[in-house]
Design a protein around this motif. Structure first.
Motif, PDB file in Angstrom:
ATOM      1  N   PRO A 102      35.567  88.445  64.381  1.00 17.08           N
ATOM      2  CA  PRO A 102      35.362  87.163  63.692  1.00 17.08           C
ATOM      3  C   PRO A 102      35.189  85.989  64.643  1.00 17.08           C
ATOM      4  O   PRO A 102      34.361  85.099  64.394  1.00 17.08           O
ATOM      5  CB  PRO A 102      36.633  87.012  62.848  1.00 17.08           C
ATOM      6  N   TRP A 117      31.152  80.679  56.110  1.00 19.73           N
ATOM      7  CA  TRP A 117      31.538  82.090  56.057  1.00 19.73           C
ATOM      8  C   TRP A 117      32.224  82.521  57.348  1.00 19.73           C
ATOM      9  O   TRP A 117      33.297  83.140  57.332  1.00 19.73           O
ATOM     10  CB  TRP A 117      30.298  82.947  55.803  1.00 19.73           C
ATOM     11  N   ASN A 120      41.197  86.356  58.338  1.00 20.91           N
ATOM     12  CA  ASN A 120      41.605  87.580  59.022  1.00 20.91           C
ATOM     13  C   ASN A 120      42.781  87.342  59.971  1.00 20.91           C
ATOM     14  O   ASN A 120      43.572  88.256  60.235  1.00 20.91           O
ATOM     15  CB  ASN A 120      40.425  88.170  59.803  1.00 20.91           C
ATOM     16  N   MET A 156      36.175  83.431  57.497  1.00 22.62           N
ATOM     17  CA  MET A 156      36.484  84.826  57.795  1.00 22.62           C
ATOM     18  C   MET A 156      37.466  84.904  58.953  1.00 22.62           C
ATOM     19  O   MET A 156      38.406  85.711  58.941  1.00 22.62           O
ATOM     20  CB  MET A 156      35.207  85.603  58.124  1.00 22.62           C
ATOM     21  N   THR A 171      35.033  90.852  55.520  1.00 25.32           N
ATOM     22  CA  THR A 171      35.025  89.677  54.649  1.00 25.32           C
ATOM     23  C   THR A 171      35.858  89.956  53.407  1.00 25.32           C
ATOM     24  O   THR A 171      35.540  90.853  52.629  1.00 25.32           O
ATOM     25  CB  THR A 171      33.588  89.316  54.246  1.00 25.32           C
TER      26      THR A 171
END
Length: 503
Positions: free
Chosen positions: A474, A444, A452, A448, A177
């Motif tokens: 993820p 979240w 990423n 994420m 994260t």
């Protein structure tokens, strides 16, 4: 006087001798030897040597300071309120009396005190206290309506939490994260929490037909908080704001009286899980576990962003060279899971998570976890047995102000601090956007994944990640979380895929 623990150990060495062991006892110095209180507290953080799975004893491995009472007080208030909210929600759905709520909250205060002392105060000093999972409260009516059993729910949360803790999955997700994602999550939680508490305070004032009290209390709190910030005494915000809010409301005519007399709850687990006593549900069946399975997965999956936010707040507030005393996510998951398992077996109503109302004020006060944890346990025992402090803790002028200045405003500040530099604003904005659409867990996991992959945020960071970190993990998290939410009907506008959860 910015010396390191190594420098101090070397200074104690005589010619021809080996350096003194850099233990906490040897490196500790009285506060009178420092130019300021902040220097002393920062030095304490830097010299601590926490031991995992070995005894950590007061005065040998850490000390009690006045600053430890602040997070302990804030944590106790938060615990009474949050457990009360869970017990009251269950009681409303199951038709249980107010007496059940009061007795179960007292029971939970005693249960949690034992595990606080055992883990955070003794054998896992970097494990944050096991608090209450607030986001699960709105889901309790759905679980009960579908035939879910509180013991089955708690046991599955404990089991999944242990799996995540032993596999170190929590710390892995925290590393994946970015600052932008974490900062946006903190901003969202801080803003939503502040707004909700302000609304609750005004709703309470309207009920007693004294709406002006809410305005005056909040305005006075803002001015007090600004003064404490100016004089760099922000760690005093919780007790002084609670005192100010309570006295101001009472002086303006708000009704208040102590109702909860001293007493001891029923300590027999068979009473709580009897068919005609306690929960009046008996023991769970296999079907009970199947019903709550999706919610248990969701609850544990939501731990990572919650734990990460608390850990990041420590990193921002603590000085350099304090990594050893910062909250360990995997140890926190382990202690929370064990506490959840035994709490559910004993008959408690709490669903656990990282204790935000404790760790945030503790980070502001620049105090490590263990000493304040011991005091929190003692305060919880006193509140549970004495009874009267529970009335004060749940009085709206005290409760709302404590949560605003002790948790939500600091979360806002930490979120803004994390998004000041670098390419973090894009990720932070998407987290807030996606969290508003569904909930923080969805926001979240989605952000994420996007971050990423390099679609938003820092492209250089994305290019340095392995395929496993960039998209495989993820994507798995996003698919699992979204799938569970779809099953139980948490995606807006989409009916629950499991018929038993359709309303």
């Amino acid at each position: 006087m910015n010396t390191t623990p190594y420098d101090e150990a070397q200074a104690k060495k005589r010619p021809g001798e080996k350096a003194v062991t850099d233990s906490y006892e040897n490196l500790h110095k009285p506060s009178s030897e420092f130019e300021s209180r902040d220097e002393y507290l920062e030095h304490e953080l830097q010299i601590m040597q926490p031991k995992r799975w070995r005894p950590n004893l007061p005065f040998r491995d850490y000390r009690f300071e006045f600053e430890d009472t602040i997070p302990a007080m804030a944590g106790t208030i938060g615990k009474v309120v949050m457990v009360g909210a869970i017990a009251a929600t269950f009681a409303g759905q199951l038709g249980l009396s107010d007496a059940f709520i009061l007795e179960n909250v007292r029971y939970e205060l005693l249960i949690v005190s034992f595990f606080i002392i055992l883990f955070s105060g003794f054998i896992l000093p970097t494990a944050n206290l096991a608090g209450t999972h607030g986001p699960l409260i709105p889901l309790i009516p759905i679980v009960v309506a579908a035939g879910g059993h509180p013991m089955a729910f708690g046991l599955l949360i404990g089991a999944f939490g242990l799996i995540l803790a032993f596999s170190k999955g929590g710390s892995l997700l925290a590393r994946l994260t970015s600052k932008g994602v974490c900062g946006g999550l903190l901003l969202y939680l801080g803003f939503i929490g502040t707004i909700s508490q302000v609304k609750k305070l005004f709703a309470w004032a309207e009920e007693i037909q004294m709406t002006h009290i809410a305005f005056i209390v909040i305005l006075a709190t803002i001015l007090l908080y600004a003064l404490l910030e100016h004089f760099k005494k922000r760690w005093l915000a919780v007790p002084l704001s609670c005192l100010l809010g309570g006295l101001t409301a009472f002086a303006l005519g708000a009704p208040f009286e102590f109702k909860t007399a001293p007493g001891l709850p029923n300590m027999n687990p068979m009473y709580w899980w009897g068919e005609n006593t306690g929960w009046m549900l008996g023991l769970p069946t296999l079907e009970s576990f199947i019903v709550v399975l999706p919610f248990a997965i969701l609850a544990v999956a939501m731990w990572s962003p919650d734990f990460l936010g608390h850990q990041v707040f420590q990193k921002i507030s603590y000085p350099q060279r304090t990594e050893k005393v910062q909250m360990n996510i995997d140890d926190t998951m382990l202690s929370a899971s064990v506490r959840q398992t035994f709490g559910s077996l004993l008959g408690g109503s709490n669903f656990t998570s990282s204790w935000g109302t404790y760790i945030v004020p503790a980070a502001i006060a620049k105090r490590p976890i263990p000493a304040g944890a011991i005091l929190t346990a003692l305060f919880c025992i006193v509140a549970g047995l004495w009874g009267y402090p529970m009335d004060l803790a749940i009085w709206q002028p005290v409760l709302c102000i404590a949560l605003i200045v002790g948790v939500f405003i600091p979360l806002l500040e930490a979120g803004m601090e994390m998004t000041r530099v670098g390419k973090t604003t894009q990720s932070a904005a998407i987290v807030v956007f996606a969290s508003t659409l569904v909930n923080p867990a969805f926001g979240w996991s989605l952000t994420m994944l996007l971050d990423n992959l390099g679609l938003i945020g820092c492209k250089e960071r994305s290019s340095e990640l392995t395929p496993m970190s960039r998209w495989i993990i993820p994507l798995i998290m996003f698919v699992v979380l979204t799938g569970v939410m779809a099953l139980v009907g948490l995606l807006p506008g989409i009916p629950a895929l499991m018929p038993s959860f359709r309303q």
